[in-house]
Design an enzyme around this catalytic site. Sequence first.
Site, PDB file in Angstrom:
ATOM      1  N   HIS A  93      32.956  37.019  47.466  1.00  0.00           N
ATOM      2  CA  HIS A  93      33.844  36.724  48.590  1.00  0.00           C
ATOM      3  C   HIS A  93      33.602  35.301  49.064  1.00  0.00           C
ATOM      4  O   HIS A  93      32.466  34.864  49.206  1.00  0.00           O
ATOM      5  CB  HIS A  93      33.643  37.709  49.751  1.00  0.00           C
ATOM      6  CG  HIS A  93      32.208  37.893  50.136  1.00  0.00           C
ATOM      7  ND1 HIS A  93      31.342  38.679  49.411  1.00  0.00           N
ATOM      8  CD2 HIS A  93      31.488  37.388  51.164  1.00  0.00           C
ATOM      9  CE1 HIS A  93      30.152  38.654  49.964  1.00  0.00           C
ATOM     10  NE2 HIS A  93      30.199  37.872  51.028  1.00  0.00           N
ATOM     11  N   GLY A 110      21.396  35.183  51.333  1.00  0.00           N
ATOM     12  CA  GLY A 110      22.064  35.947  52.378  1.00  0.00           C
ATOM     13  C   GLY A 110      23.246  36.756  51.910  1.00  0.00           C
ATOM     14  O   GLY A 110      24.014  37.261  52.739  1.00  0.00           O
ATOM     15  N   CYS A 162      35.725  46.722  47.401  1.00  0.00           N
ATOM     16  CA  CYS A 162      36.706  47.449  46.585  1.00  0.00           C
ATOM     17  C   CYS A 162      37.412  48.500  47.439  1.00  0.00           C
ATOM     18  O   CYS A 162      38.628  48.707  47.302  1.00  0.00           O
ATOM     19  CB  CYS A 162      36.038  48.098  45.379  1.00  0.00           C
ATOM     20  SG  CYS A 162      35.697  46.941  44.015  1.00  0.00           S
ATOM     21  N   HIS A 213      33.746  32.870  52.140  1.00  0.00           N
ATOM     22  CA  HIS A 213      33.859  32.772  53.593  1.00  0.00           C
ATOM     23  C   HIS A 213      34.685  31.535  53.900  1.00  0.00           C
ATOM     24  O   HIS A 213      34.307  30.418  53.513  1.00  0.00           O
ATOM     25  CB  HIS A 213      32.485  32.584  54.236  1.00  0.00           C
ATOM     26  CG  HIS A 213      31.543  33.737  54.108  1.00  0.00           C
ATOM     27  ND1 HIS A 213      31.371  34.671  55.104  1.00  0.00           N
ATOM     28  CD2 HIS A 213      30.715  34.109  53.113  1.00  0.00           C
ATOM     29  CE1 HIS A 213      30.463  35.559  54.726  1.00  0.00           C
ATOM     30  NE2 HIS A 213      30.044  35.242  53.520  1.00  0.00           N
ATOM     31  N   ASP A 265      36.645  38.530  58.852  1.00  0.00           N
ATOM     32  CA  ASP A 265      35.256  38.999  58.853  1.00  0.00           C
ATOM     33  C   ASP A 265      35.006  39.784  60.138  1.00  0.00           C
ATOM     34  O   ASP A 265      35.428  39.399  61.222  1.00  0.00           O
ATOM     35  CB  ASP A 265      34.296  37.806  58.760  1.00  0.00           C
ATOM     36  CG  ASP A 265      32.889  38.233  58.387  1.00  0.00           C
ATOM     37  OD1 ASP A 265      32.426  37.899  57.280  1.00  0.00           O
ATOM     38  OD2 ASP A 265      32.239  38.907  59.221  1.00  0.00           O
ATOM     39  N   CYS A 298      31.498  50.050  45.964  1.00  0.00           N
ATOM     40  CA  CYS A 298      31.601  48.723  46.582  1.00  0.00           C
ATOM     41  C   CYS A 298      32.456  48.761  47.850  1.00  0.00           C
ATOM     42  O   CYS A 298      33.614  49.197  47.833  1.00  0.00           O
ATOM     43  CB  CYS A 298      32.203  47.763  45.561  1.00  0.00           C
ATOM     44  SG  CYS A 298      32.591  46.159  46.234  1.00  0.00           S
ATOM     45  N   HIS A 326      30.353  42.000  45.955  1.00  0.00           N
ATOM     46  CA  HIS A 326      31.705  41.757  45.446  1.00  0.00           C
ATOM     47  C   HIS A 326      32.021  40.348  45.929  1.00  0.00           C
ATOM     48  O   HIS A 326      32.063  40.108  47.146  1.00  0.00           O
ATOM     49  CB  HIS A 326      32.676  42.796  46.026  1.00  0.00           C
ATOM     50  CG  HIS A 326      34.107  42.662  45.573  1.00  0.00           C
ATOM     51  ND1 HIS A 326      34.823  43.731  45.088  1.00  0.00           N
ATOM     52  CD2 HIS A 326      34.956  41.599  45.577  1.00  0.00           C
ATOM     53  CE1 HIS A 326      36.062  43.339  44.787  1.00  0.00           C
ATOM     54  NE2 HIS A 326      36.170  42.049  45.087  1.00  0.00           N
TER      55      HIS A 326
HETATM   56  P1  5GP Z   1      27.608  37.948  52.807  1.00  0.00           P
HETATM   57  O1  5GP Z   1      26.459  38.115  53.771  1.00  0.00           O
HETATM   58  O2  5GP Z   1      27.508  38.929  51.650  1.00  0.00           O
HETATM   59  O3  5GP Z   1      27.835  36.524  52.356  1.00  0.00           O
HETATM   60  O4  5GP Z   1      28.911  38.295  53.625  1.00  0.00           O
HETATM   61  C1  5GP Z   1      29.318  39.595  53.897  1.00  0.00           C
HETATM   62  C2  5GP Z   1      30.255  39.494  55.069  1.00  0.00           C
HETATM   63  O5  5GP Z   1      30.985  40.689  55.149  1.00  0.00           O
HETATM   64  C3  5GP Z   1      29.525  39.305  56.411  1.00  0.00           C
HETATM   65  O6  5GP Z   1      29.962  38.101  57.023  1.00  0.00           O
HETATM   66  C4  5GP Z   1      29.931  40.550  57.206  1.00  0.00           C
HETATM   67  O7  5GP Z   1      30.154  40.281  58.567  1.00  0.00           O
HETATM   68  C5  5GP Z   1      31.184  41.015  56.503  1.00  0.00           C
HETATM   69  N1  5GP Z   1      31.397  42.451  56.539  1.00  0.00           N
HETATM   70  C6  5GP Z   1      30.483  43.431  56.265  1.00  0.00           C
HETATM   71  N2  5GP Z   1      31.046  44.647  56.368  1.00  0.00           N
HETATM   72  C7  5GP Z   1      32.346  44.440  56.711  1.00  0.00           C
HETATM   73  C8  5GP Z   1      33.450  45.325  56.962  1.00  0.00           C
HETATM   74  O8  5GP Z   1      33.352  46.560  56.882  1.00  0.00           O
HETATM   75  N3  5GP Z   1      34.643  44.745  57.301  1.00  0.00           N
HETATM   76  C9  5GP Z   1      34.800  43.385  57.386  1.00  0.00           C
HETATM   77  N4  5GP Z   1      36.005  42.932  57.734  1.00  0.00           N
HETATM   78  N5  5GP Z   1      33.774  42.524  57.154  1.00  0.00           N
HETATM   79  C10 5GP Z   1      32.580  43.043  56.814  1.00  0.00           C
HETATM   80 ZN    ZN Z   2      34.004  45.518  44.526  1.00  0.00          ZN
END
Ligand code: 5GP
Ligand code: ZN
Length: 115
Positions: free
Chosen positions: A104, A97, A13, A106, A36, A10, A102
Amino acid sequence: MSEANEANDCLFCKIIAGEIPSAKVYEDETTYAFKDINPKAKVHVLVVPKRHYANVAELAEKDPAELAHIAEVAASIARDAYNGSFRLVFNTGLDAGQTVFHVHAHVLTGETLDE
Ligand code: 5GP
Ligand code: ZN
């Protein structure tokens, strides 16, 4: 794949463990918050439990106190970074999306947000 293997692979993680660098905004015993990498608002912070849960539904079922704590941390970040207004989003599942499995939150703040 077992839950343990999912956690081993992950991305978040690894960020929590410090194996991948991140811009830390907040940390306590159970929770970590970082910027982000691809911000969708002037301030865009991700708040995660240190324990691995795949999504907000699993977190709500297995650790509701941590889900409430994440909301408190989000509010505190929005007070520190702006005027207390913020949007809290949990993308849940591929069609919504979610790209990192894991859970999170926003936290979007720092400006007037589009509807
Ligand atoms: P999801 O699309 O799963 O709701 O959100 C994942 C978020 O993680 C996205 O907004 C993306 O920009 C962010 N993200 C992906 N990889 C990384 C990373 O390596 N570092 C950081 N700080 N954010 C990340
Ligand atoms: Zn995780």
